[in-house]
Structures are given as C-alpha cells and as structure tokens.
Design a protein around this motif. Structure first.
Motif, PDB file in Angstrom:
ATOM      1  N   ALA A 123      -1.517  -5.285   1.738  1.00 46.31           N
ATOM      2  CA  ALA A 123      -0.185  -5.719   2.166  1.00 46.31           C
ATOM      3  C   ALA A 123       0.628  -4.522   2.637  1.00 46.31           C
ATOM      4  O   ALA A 123       1.367  -4.591   3.616  1.00 46.31           O
ATOM      5  CB  ALA A 123       0.532  -6.445   1.025  1.00 46.31           C
ATOM      6  N   TYR A 124       0.492  -3.402   1.932  1.00 41.17           N
ATOM      7  CA  TYR A 124       1.183  -2.190   2.345  1.00 41.17           C
ATOM      8  C   TYR A 124       0.662  -1.677   3.671  1.00 41.17           C
ATOM      9  O   TYR A 124       1.425  -1.263   4.538  1.00 41.17           O
ATOM     10  CB  TYR A 124       1.014  -1.088   1.284  1.00 41.17           C
ATOM     11  N   PHE A 125      -0.670  -1.688   3.811  1.00 38.17           N
ATOM     12  CA  PHE A 125      -1.229  -1.175   5.067  1.00 38.17           C
ATOM     13  C   PHE A 125      -0.717  -1.991   6.245  1.00 38.17           C
ATOM     14  O   PHE A 125      -0.395  -1.451   7.299  1.00 38.17           O
ATOM     15  CB  PHE A 125      -2.767  -1.218   5.030  1.00 38.17           C
ATOM     16  N   ILE A 126      -0.664  -3.315   6.041  1.00 41.12           N
ATOM     17  CA  ILE A 126      -0.178  -4.172   7.119  1.00 41.12           C
ATOM     18  C   ILE A 126       1.278  -3.841   7.437  1.00 41.12           C
ATOM     19  O   ILE A 126       1.674  -3.708   8.603  1.00 41.12           O
ATOM     20  CB  ILE A 126      -0.314  -5.663   6.731  1.00 41.12           C
ATOM     21  N   LEU A 127       2.079  -3.703   6.384  1.00 39.16           N
ATOM     22  CA  LEU A 127       3.490  -3.387   6.594  1.00 39.16           C
ATOM     23  C   LEU A 127       3.638  -2.083   7.356  1.00 39.16           C
ATOM     24  O   LEU A 127       4.479  -1.955   8.257  1.00 39.16           O
ATOM     25  CB  LEU A 127       4.204  -3.305   5.237  1.00 39.16           C
ATOM     26  N   ASP A 128       2.794  -1.102   7.006  1.00 39.99           N
ATOM     27  CA  ASP A 128       2.917   0.206   7.635  1.00 39.99           C
ATOM     28  C   ASP A 128       2.472   0.221   9.087  1.00 39.99           C
ATOM     29  O   ASP A 128       2.742   1.188   9.798  1.00 39.99           O
ATOM     30  CB  ASP A 128       2.127   1.257   6.835  1.00 39.99           C
ATOM     31  N   GLU A 129       1.758  -0.818   9.512  1.00 39.50           N
ATOM     32  CA  GLU A 129       1.425  -0.904  10.936  1.00 39.50           C
ATOM     33  C   GLU A 129       2.507  -1.631  11.710  1.00 39.50           C
ATOM     34  O   GLU A 129       2.516  -1.619  12.943  1.00 39.50           O
ATOM     35  CB  GLU A 129       0.092  -1.647  11.145  1.00 39.50           C
ATOM     36  N   PHE A 130       3.401  -2.265  11.004  1.00 43.08           N
ATOM     37  CA  PHE A 130       4.457  -3.051  11.656  1.00 43.08           C
ATOM     38  C   PHE A 130       5.803  -2.331  11.637  1.00 43.08           C
ATOM     39  O   PHE A 130       6.536  -2.305  12.620  1.00 43.08           O
ATOM     40  CB  PHE A 130       4.548  -4.410  10.957  1.00 43.08           C
ATOM     41  N   LEU A 131       6.129  -1.741  10.485  1.00 34.93           N
ATOM     42  CA  LEU A 131       7.379  -1.009  10.372  1.00 34.93           C
ATOM     43  C   LEU A 131       7.102   0.435  10.007  1.00 34.93           C
ATOM     44  O   LEU A 131       6.136   0.730   9.313  1.00 34.93           O
ATOM     45  CB  LEU A 131       8.272  -1.597   9.269  1.00 34.93           C
TER      46      LEU A 131
ATOM     47  N   ARG B 108       6.232  -8.012  -6.200  1.00 28.36           N
ATOM     48  CA  ARG B 108       4.897  -7.987  -5.610  1.00 28.36           C
ATOM     49  C   ARG B 108       4.724  -6.872  -4.610  1.00 28.36           C
ATOM     50  O   ARG B 108       3.598  -6.497  -4.274  1.00 28.36           O
ATOM     51  CB  ARG B 108       4.603  -9.329  -4.901  1.00 28.36           C
ATOM     52  N   LEU B 109       5.819  -6.373  -4.073  1.00 29.06           N
ATOM     53  CA  LEU B 109       5.739  -5.261  -3.139  1.00 29.06           C
ATOM     54  C   LEU B 109       7.111  -4.615  -3.056  1.00 29.06           C
ATOM     55  O   LEU B 109       8.121  -5.303  -3.062  1.00 29.06           O
ATOM     56  CB  LEU B 109       5.313  -5.771  -1.747  1.00 29.06           C
ATOM     57  N   GLN B 110       7.137  -3.288  -2.997  1.00 29.22           N
ATOM     58  CA  GLN B 110       8.408  -2.599  -2.792  1.00 29.22           C
ATOM     59  C   GLN B 110       8.189  -1.461  -1.804  1.00 29.22           C
ATOM     60  O   GLN B 110       7.336  -0.615  -2.021  1.00 29.22           O
ATOM     61  CB  GLN B 110       8.968  -2.058  -4.099  1.00 29.22           C
ATOM     62  N   LYS B 111       8.944  -1.467  -0.743  1.00 31.75           N
ATOM     63  CA  LYS B 111       8.850  -0.374   0.226  1.00 31.75           C
ATOM     64  C   LYS B 111      10.239   0.193   0.429  1.00 31.75           C
ATOM     65  O   LYS B 111      11.162  -0.537   0.764  1.00 31.75           O
ATOM     66  CB  LYS B 111       8.284  -0.888   1.553  1.00 31.75           C
TER      67      LYS B 111
ATOM     68  N   ASP C 229      -3.098 -13.715  -2.808  1.00 34.70           N
ATOM     69  CA  ASP C 229      -3.684 -12.740  -1.892  1.00 34.70           C
ATOM     70  C   ASP C 229      -2.938 -11.428  -1.968  1.00 34.70           C
ATOM     71  O   ASP C 229      -3.526 -10.351  -1.980  1.00 34.70           O
ATOM     72  CB  ASP C 229      -3.628 -13.262  -0.444  1.00 34.70           C
ATOM     73  N   ILE C 230      -1.634 -11.550  -2.003  1.00 37.62           N
ATOM     74  CA  ILE C 230      -0.827 -10.340  -2.005  1.00 37.62           C
ATOM     75  C   ILE C 230      -0.917  -9.630  -3.350  1.00 37.62           C
ATOM     76  O   ILE C 230      -0.855  -8.412  -3.441  1.00 37.62           O
ATOM     77  CB  ILE C 230       0.638 -10.688  -1.648  1.00 37.62           C
ATOM     78  N   ILE C 231      -1.100 -10.401  -4.418  1.00 38.01           N
ATOM     79  CA  ILE C 231      -1.237  -9.783  -5.729  1.00 38.01           C
ATOM     80  C   ILE C 231      -2.528  -8.989  -5.802  1.00 38.01           C
ATOM     81  O   ILE C 231      -2.557  -7.819  -6.178  1.00 38.01           O
ATOM     82  CB  ILE C 231      -1.219 -10.841  -6.840  1.00 38.01           C
ATOM     83  N   PHE C 232      -3.632  -9.630  -5.408  1.00 37.49           N
ATOM     84  CA  PHE C 232      -4.923  -8.979  -5.594  1.00 37.49           C
ATOM     85  C   PHE C 232      -5.267  -7.983  -4.490  1.00 37.49           C
ATOM     86  O   PHE C 232      -6.192  -7.197  -4.639  1.00 37.49           O
ATOM     87  CB  PHE C 232      -6.025 -10.044  -5.709  1.00 37.49           C
ATOM     88  N   ASN C 233      -4.568  -8.020  -3.423  1.00 32.72           N
ATOM     89  CA  ASN C 233      -4.828  -7.070  -2.339  1.00 32.72           C
ATOM     90  C   ASN C 233      -3.552  -6.377  -1.934  1.00 32.72           C
ATOM     91  O   ASN C 233      -3.250  -6.234  -0.746  1.00 32.72           O
ATOM     92  CB  ASN C 233      -5.411  -7.816  -1.135  1.00 32.72           C
ATOM     93  N   PHE C 234      -2.824  -5.917  -2.931  1.00 35.00           N
ATOM     94  CA  PHE C 234      -1.496  -5.385  -2.630  1.00 35.00           C
ATOM     95  C   PHE C 234      -1.572  -4.195  -1.689  1.00 35.00           C
ATOM     96  O   PHE C 234      -0.709  -4.010  -0.837  1.00 35.00           O
ATOM     97  CB  PHE C 234      -0.750  -5.011  -3.907  1.00 35.00           C
ATOM     98  N   GLU C 235      -2.645  -3.370  -1.832  1.00 36.86           N
ATOM     99  CA  GLU C 235      -2.691  -2.185  -0.969  1.00 36.86           C
ATOM    100  C   GLU C 235      -2.838  -2.606   0.484  1.00 36.86           C
ATOM    101  O   GLU C 235      -2.283  -1.961   1.381  1.00 36.86           O
ATOM    102  CB  GLU C 235      -3.793  -1.231  -1.409  1.00 36.86           C
TER     103      GLU C 235
END
Lengths: 802, 187
Positions: B143-151, B48-51, B135-141
């Motif tokens: 999820a990335y934006f949130i991750l990028d504000e945290f890490l 569902r997400l890979q960073k 939520d994470i499936i349909f709004n994956f981008e």
C-alpha cells in the motif's frame, strides 16, 4: 543446505510477515497482543544481529508493521541504514520505506543514509533511483538537500520522464527546505514546460509555482510563460478523449487545477498576464461539465483564479454566478466550498454576494456542522444597515440552536453587528439581552462593561431595561454575564423597578423584599462566580439609598459578608459596613446614580483623565462633581477628605471607606473598573436642598445651596443660570469671606451659559469656620453678554441649611 | 481539537507566503505543502496506514492521529467531507470499512483532494483486484509503495492510472527477479 530453506521462504516473500500479522490479529486482548509483539520484536532484534540472511527485508517489514500499531521501533533505524546500502532491490525497497517511516531529519541516523541516497541517485536502474528520490523528498534535511541539489538538477535535465517527474517534486522539497536553491532549478523548470509527459508537466508546474511563491524575481521571470501555460491548458480542455488521463470526461483534472493555480499566481496584480488568460478562463468556466465532483473541482479552481486576478467584469460576474449555482447544489461539499469562496470576495464584491444572501442564510439551518460554520461567517459578513432587522432575526434563531463550538463566534458576531447597525437603542438593548439570555456564558468579557455603558447612556430606557433584566434574573441565574448586568442595573435603577410602572412591559408589582431576595439568591448560589457575587453585593448596597423599608436587611446582608472567606467580597462588605457606620452621611453621595459614561476606544472605563465633562442626565437634580476616570478619582479622594478634615493637605491615612473604595481600581483588570463604576455616582436621588437666589439681573441668576459637612465645615454650591435669550460667556465667580474662615474654591464646571437655560455653571466652594464666627460671603459675578462685560458684587449674609 | 474562538483563519491567498516554518499549532505545519498527511483507519479506530509529508515529532503524530480519529469517526453519516481543524482542512472519505483522511493546506482545493483520495483507492483496487481492508492489512508495505508512486512530497506525482500501474508491475518484477537471482542455489 541452509540456503535452500531460505530460498523457500524467499519465493513467497510475505509469509513470515503475514504469519505475524495473523498472530497479532488473533490476540483477543490488548495484553495478549503486547505479548505477541514483544516476542516478535525479540526475534526481529535477534535477526538484525545476525549476518546477512535472505529474510532481512521481511524482518524489517515486520518491524514496520509493529511500528504502525503504535509500538516503539527505534531499534530498527540502523537496520534501515544497512538495508538501504544493500545491493538487493527488495532490501533497498523496504529499507527506504523504513527510513521514511522511522527516520526524520531530526534523527541522527538520517545523516547516515545521505551517502546511499547519493549513490542510488545515479544508479543504473531507474527504480532504485526513484527510491532515493522519493526518500529524499520525504525526509531530506536541509543539509542533505544542499548536498544533493546539483544531482537533482542534473536529473531534471537529462533522464527519462519517469525520473524527471520525480526529480521535479524532489526539487520542490529542496526549495521548501532551502529557499535559496530555487535559483538553481529555475532554468530546468522552464524547459520542462515543453515536455509532453503529463507527470513531468505536472511536476514542472508544481515546481514553478513553488519558485514563484518564494521569490518575486522568479515571479517576474515566469510571467513570460503565461502564453505557454494557456496553450497547455487549452490543449487539455478542448482535446479529444484521452483514455490515459480521463476522469469522468475531464482530461487530467489534476494538471488542470495546478495550471489554473499557477495562472492565478502569475496573473495577480498584473494586467498583461490577466488579459492573456481571460479567454481561456472563460472557456473553462463555460465548457467544464459540472455534474460530477471532478468537474466542479476544476470549476472551483477557475472561479478562484478569476476572482483573484485582474479579470474583466464579465468574467467576474460569470465566476460569481458559478458560485451562486454551487450554493444551490444538492451536494453539501459544493455548498461548503461555495461559501468558502464567497467569504473571500465578500469584501470586494459585496453586492454580488448580497444577491445570494437568502440561500446563505438558509444554510444556517443545514444539518452539517461545517456548512453551518461557513454560513455563519458569511452571514455575519453580509449584515448591513439595510438588512439588519431580518438578518438579526435569523442570527438569533441560529444562536438558540447552534452547536456549542460556534456559539461564542455567533454571539460576538451578533454584538458587533448590533453595535454597528442598530436601528434603535431599544432594539439594541433587546438584542443584547436576547443574546445574554441565550448564550450568556459564551460572550467575551468586554461585553458586560460595554452593555452597562450602553444602558447608562440610554436614559429613556432605564425603566424598561431594569424591568426586563429583573425578569430575566428571576428565571435564570446561571449565565454570568447576564446576571452581572442585571445586578448592576437593579442596583442602579432599583427605584425605577420598585415604582412598578413602565409602559413597555407588562405591569408587575415588585416589592423591596422581592428585589433583595433576588440579589441574595445570586449571592448565595453556587453557580455565581466571584465577580458576579461582587456585583450582587454592590447592587444590594446601592439599594440602601434607593429603598426605604428594608435598609436593615441590607445592613445585615452586608455585615454577614464581612466574614466571607472570599477576599474580594470580604473587603467590599467591610467597606460597606464602614459606610453604614462611620460614614453614613456620605453614603448617599457615594451611592448616587451614575452619570453618562464617556466611551473609550478600549471599552474599559479607566481612561483619559482630564477634561471630561460630566453630562447631566436629569437637570432638575443638583449634582456634585464626581467623575469616573482613575486619576480624577484620586483627586476625588482628596476632595472627600477635604470635606472631612479641616485642612487642605494631602491625606495621610485616608479612612477605609473613602480611599480604599476609590483606590481599589488601581488593580488592573476589568472587574476593578467595574468597582469604580459601581461606587461613584453623579445624581442625587434624595430631595434637593433649597436653593436661594442671591443674584439676578437680565435673566442671569446665581443661586447658592449650602450643605453642612461637619461642625465647622460646609459646602456651598453656586449655580449660575441664564434664562435670557442671549448667550453668556466668560462667566466667572470670585468669593471672599471673613478672615478666620477658610475658603477653597473648586474649579467651575464651565464658563458659558447658553441662552434659554440650556446649561448651567456650577462651582463648589468649601468653607471651614472653626471659630464659628458669623459667616458672611461676598461674591463677585462677572460675565460677557451681548458684547459687553457685566460685573456685579453681592453679599450673602445668611446661609440656608446651616 | 477544534480550538473554538480563533479557528477562523481568514483565507486570503497571499502572493508571497512568509518564509520559514510556521508554528501555529506547534509541529504540524513545519512545511508548506499541499497534503500534510494521509491516514487510513477502520471504523474501530485501527490505523492501517500513515504517511507524513511534514517533519513532526512522534508524540505530535500520535496526537494528530487521535484528533483525526475523534473528528472523523464522530461525523454523522451524510455530512460534508470537509472539516476545519487548526489551520488545516481535513478531507476524508469512507470506502467500505476504511476511512481515507488527508490533511490539506488551507488554501488548497478540497474537491481535488477528494479526487486524489479516490484515485488512490482506484490504484489499490487495480493492484489488489477488488481491494478490501484485509488486503491493506496484510500487504501494508505494498500500500505504501503504491502511494509513493502516486504522491510524493505531499503533491501529486503521476496523473495517469496506467502509468502508476505499469511502474508498480515493473518494480515488483524487479524485486522478484533480484530475489530469485540472489537466492538461486549456487550449484
């Protein structure tokens, strides 16, 4: 007009994306899904080619989704580049996201975004700046980093907190890529420590940590900040409740942990710095609430720091006690990390860790594989001479039920521990046998020769060992190491096995057929590896001199394998056949029992060639001078050939049996070494030939034993013996024979005869009497005893055994 | 996969790490950073997400993902949340139907990594309101934006939940404003 419809979709931005996702998810098979994706990708590609339209970001987002499912998306790379250069934030946002997902520094396209990043770093809007910083920190290549470093430095000094914290982590990435640029950021990093914003502080601490780890000058420089860091940390620990940063009662645990980590690096190997942080660490260790994971995370980092710097002993004890408490925690995670930490200090604070040995050993029985692994490491490190018996019981218990990925480590650890601390030989052998029976397939290759060496050197347990191994062999022939050792022992000590009486095991009547059956089973089993079968074949052969009734059976086994398809076995069988046929007179000598093996550091036997005395194991039996290491084996080749041929020149075409057996180990691997072991013996199990005393004076005696080798050749073994109560030294012998007889004296085994007959000196003389004249030999004996030299000559006129 | 004999890396925190890329297992460790990667996947093994916070080839990424799926999904229910894998520590936690999995540098604090994962879940929850996998499936981008504000760069960027939430709101507003502005009919 067109714009209107696009406006509509732009208002609810994710609809096209979400529709696509729905379509993909509703596909019922992989094939259907691929079809949907292919269609979508085609549409996306078409859209990319079109001029600017309002839906570009959605297209790219769709492509990124497809990429996450694992489908190729490289055709989107250029679109990312274009989107990043767009002036619309929504497009930039997705463009940069795409760049981070699809581009890495190895792709050529990544260079193309350098300019956009550069521009965006000085954009008026901080969110645009932040996109650029994030992307640079994620996939910036060394070139890009070099290019943009000054800009990052500027941002570190003069911008708002939001940008400063991002610039700090971006700088961290730059330093990791281009180490020299650390110098550039050091001043800015220092000044950031006075910021109040936690995000910026955190970034500053990470940056300083990175700088200190990369260069020792930075480390020196930043040591001066220890007081400031202590202050900041104190503020976090004793301040009141701060809702913004609170996590279960701990104020900003992320920052606390990073501070502790930095303090650790600064305090390492430095008394002053360590002193400055002592109080703080004690405070954190005592005041941090350990009921939740977050508190334990901080405590954990504190403990690691205390144990790594030059802390005072009271603090150290406190830290180890915290770990001890962790070990008893219900939470598996906490137990796991406790053991990890204890592993780090088991060398330096061994006694402190020993106190928790009981708990650690209990963790061996934990269900969790990770916990088991840690417990195993730690248990092995805690084994000592005083606890070896109890620890070994636990370890062996563990071995019988441990997960397969840990067996090899456990077995090898047990071996090392057993070797180092074995309280008795029998215990050692028992332990090794137990391991071989339980996990024989997981042990290292050197185990087999090491074990063989151990067994050989424990002569008092030969009988016991061979009985135990025989029984083990009967029950299970699948563990190769065990089978190999068992075969070797049966071959060597088969006579002891057949004799049947052994005090320490229950009596079991073993007859020759049983033993041969067992060996044949190994030979024929599909479970046996080639090396194992080689062992079994050699063992069978060796038994030919140790048993009496079934030699024919052995002969037939050996001849069958002469046409074995495996080259190794075939060669052995052919050579053994030759031993039976042409060189039967040599067979006993070749298959004699092994002498005690000198240990080499590598554990392999082909080692130091010169000066290895061959110890006697059973002094009442006469032995020939046969030794193990390879170069001497080459000599031995000559010796044997000397006996066979009448000349003393180097062998030109050595007979198959003699040299090929002995030169076989010129191959380099371990199994070749084992061949060498198998075939050269040191003890004569056949009844000793009669010895005649030719000289005796004051307790010093000289005996001779003659053996006829061929029509004209014979070996005379002279043995000096000292039963007096004064030591004899410089004991030398000289011999003379009639002119037509050829004489060759080998090197004596030594020249000293200690008092009381503790040791003998032997010297072998080779005689060749082609003309068959009447054989006489004059021997001059000379030695020193009680300070005076004695010299005597004796004449031997009759040679027994001729 | 777990490589058996040589897996036991002795953890000795050295003062100066040897500089330059380490090639212990090929490509995973090209950089020293706290978090090497973050993966989110479902119980059925759907990503569902890979960073990724280190530079590794696509092929290698796929291998790592496969290994993580195998390792984590095979763990029995009440195991510890840490796995030793190659020269990294894997920290994972299951939230409802999603596994959150992070690859951690060997010398880093696993308990803190658990807190990092937890914090990310909290941020997602705050943003989406009772977040679930869909939520994470349909709004994956997002999820990335949130991750990028945290890490960022494999390190924690912002330690305050409120601050992260605020930034995301602002950025979203900016996006909509810009879109609205750009797409207003021009008459």
């Amino acid at each position: 007009m067109l714009q209107h419809s696009y406006t509509h979709t732009a208002m609810s931005p994710s609809v096209p994306l979400q529709e696509m996702i729905r379509a993909i998810r509703s596909a019922r098979t992989q094939c259907e899904e691929r079809g949907v994706i292919q269609r979508e990708c085609a549409a996306i590609r078409a859209q990319f080619r079109q001029a600017d339209n309002g839906g570009r970001s959605h297209n790219l987002a769709k492509l990124l989704y497809v990429h996450m499912l694992g489908y190729p998306a490289h055709f989107g790379q250029m679109e990312c580049v274009r989107m990043i250069a767009s002036s619309r934030y929504s497009e930039k946002r997705v463009g940069y996201l795409g760049a981070m997902m699809l581009l890495d520094e190895k792709q050529d396209a990544s260079l193309l975004i350098t300019n956009s990043i550069k521009n965006d770093l000085s954009h008026s809007n901080q969110y645009v700046q932040s996109l650029a910083l994030c992307t640079l920190a994620c996939m910036g290549s060394a070139e890009m980093c070099r290019d943009l470093a000054p800009e990052i430095d500027r941002l570190l000094r003069a911008s708002n907190s939001y940008i400063k914290k991002k610039a700090a982590l971006c700088a961290v990435h730059i330093v990791r890529k281009v180490h020299e640029l650390g110098e550039l950021f050091a001043p800015a990093a220092r000044s950031l420590l006075s910021e109040k914003n936690h995000g910026v502080l955190h970034g500053a601490v990470v940056l300083i940590t990175e700088l200190c780890e990369r260069s020792s000058e930075s480390l020196e420089r930043f040591r001066k900040t220890v007081p400031d860091l202590v202050q900041i940390m104190k503020g976090l620990v004793i301040s009141g409740y701060s809702p913004e940063h609170d996590v279960a009662g701990i104020s900003d645990p992320f920052l606390q942990v990073r501070l502790l980590r930095l303090l650790r690096i600064l305090g390492r190997n430095n008394e002053t710095a360590s002193d400055a942080m002592n109080d703080l660490l004690a405070q954190v260790a005592t005041n941090t609430d350990s009921t939740k994971t977050v508190g334990n995370a901080v405590l954990y980092e504190t403990v690691l720091t205390v144990l790594d710097i030059k802390s005072e002993s009271g603090l150290r004890v406190l830290a180890v006690n915290i770990l001890g408490r962790f070990l008893l925690n219900n939470d598996r995670n906490i137990r796991y990390i406790a053991m990890t930490s204890l592993q780090k200090i088991v060398g330096t604070d061994h006694n402190a860790v020993q106190r928790h040995r009981g708990t650690i050993v209990d963790c061996l029985k934990d269900q969790d594989a990770s916990v088991k692994r840690r417990a195993l490491d730690l248990s092995l490190a805690l084994v000592s001479a005083s606890n070896i018996r109890s620890m070994m019981k636990e370890l062996l218990l563990f071995l019988s039920s441990c997960p397969p990925e840990l067996r090899s480590q456990a077995a090898n650890g047990i071996f090392t521990a057993a070797e180092r601390y074995a309280p008795s030989k029998r215990w050692h052998i028992d332990t090794i046998l137990h391991v071989l029976i339980t996990a024989g397939g997981d042990v290292r290759d050197e185990t087999v020769p090491n074990l063989i060496q151990l067994i050989t050197n424990t002569s008092e347990l030969h009988c016991y060992t061979v009985h135990k191994l025989y029984r083990a062999l009967l029950s299970d022939i699948s563990q190769q190491s065990l089978v190999q050792v068992a075969c070797w022992c049966i071959g060597e000590y088969g006579d002891l096995l057949l004799r049947g009486d052994c005090q320490e095991v229950e009596p079991m009547q073993v007859c020759e057929d049983d033993v041969l059956d067992a060996l044949e089973t190994v030979l024929q089993s599909h479970m046996s590896s080639t090396a194992t079968r080689g062992f079994a074949l050699t063992a069978t052969m060796k038994l030919s001199t140790r048993i009496t009734d079934n030699v024919d059976r052995i002969r037939s086994i050996v001849s069958i394998y002469g046409s074995c398809i495996d080259l190794e076995l075939q060669q052995r069988a052919v050579e053994y056949n030759a031993l039976f046929k042409k060189y039967d007179h040599m067979r006993a000598a070749v298959l004699e029992r092994m002498p005690v093996i000198e240990r080499n550091s590598s554990g392999l036997i082909n080692g130091d060639p010169t000066g290895e005395p061959v110890k006697e194991v059973q002094p009442s039996k006469v032995k020939t001078e046969v030794s193990l290491p390879l170069p001497q084996a080459a000599d031995q080749t000559c010796d044997l050939l000397d006996l066979l041929s009448s000349s003393e020149q180097q062998p030109q075409s050595p007979p198959a049996a003699g040299s090929s057996i002995l030169t076989q180990p010129l191959g380099t691997d371990c199994s070749a070494g084992r061949d060498l072991l198998d075939l050269l013996g040191g003890l004569e199990p056949t009844p000793p030939p009669t010895a005649v005393t030719v000289y005796e004076k004051d307790g010093v005696t000289l005996t001779i034993v003659c053996e006829k080798q061929s029509d004209s050749a014979m070996t005379v073994t002279l043995t000096g013996f000292n039963s007096s109560d004064c030591d004899v030294s410089s004991f030398t012998l000289q011999a003379a024979v009639p002119k037509s007889v050829q004489l060759h004296m080998k090197a004596p085994s030594g020249d000293s005869l200690p008092a009381g007959g503790a040791a003998k000196v032997t010297q072998v003389v080779l005689l060749n009497n082609p003309n068959k004249v009447n054989l006489k030999m004059r021997i001059r004996v000379s030695y020193s005893c009680r300070g005076s030299t004695v010299q005597e000559t004796v004449q031997v006129d009759s040679f027994p055994g001729l | 996969m777990i490589s058996g004999k040589s897996n036991n890396v002795s953890i000795s925190s050295q003062l100066l790490m040897s500089l330059g890329p380490h090639s212990d297992c090929g490509c995973v460790r090209s950089q020293r950073t706290m978090i090497h990667f973050i993966l989110l996947f479902s119980r059925q093994g759907k990503l569902r997400l890979q960073k990724w916070y280190t530079t590794i080839a696509d092929r290698e990424k796929k291998k790592v993902i496969r290994d993580m799926l195998m390792l984590v999904l095979a763990r029995p229910p009440r195991s510890s949340n840490f796995i030793q894998w190659r020269d990294l520590k894997i920290v994972y936690k299951r939230y409802a139907s999603l596994y959150f999995c992070a690859g951690l540098e060997n010398q880093d604090n696993e308990l803190l990594a658990l807190e990092v994962l937890h914090r990310y879940v909290e941020l997602l929850d705050k943003y989406f309101g009772n977040v679930c996998e869909l939520d994470i499936i349909f709004n994956f981008e997002k999820a990335y934006f949130i991750l990028d504000e945290f890490l960022m760069g494999g390190e924690v960027l912002e330690t305050s939940k409120v601050a992260v939430g605020g930034c995301l709101e602002d950025a979203d507003t900016l996006q909509e404003t810009m879109d609205e502005y750009m797409n207003k009919p021009a008459y």
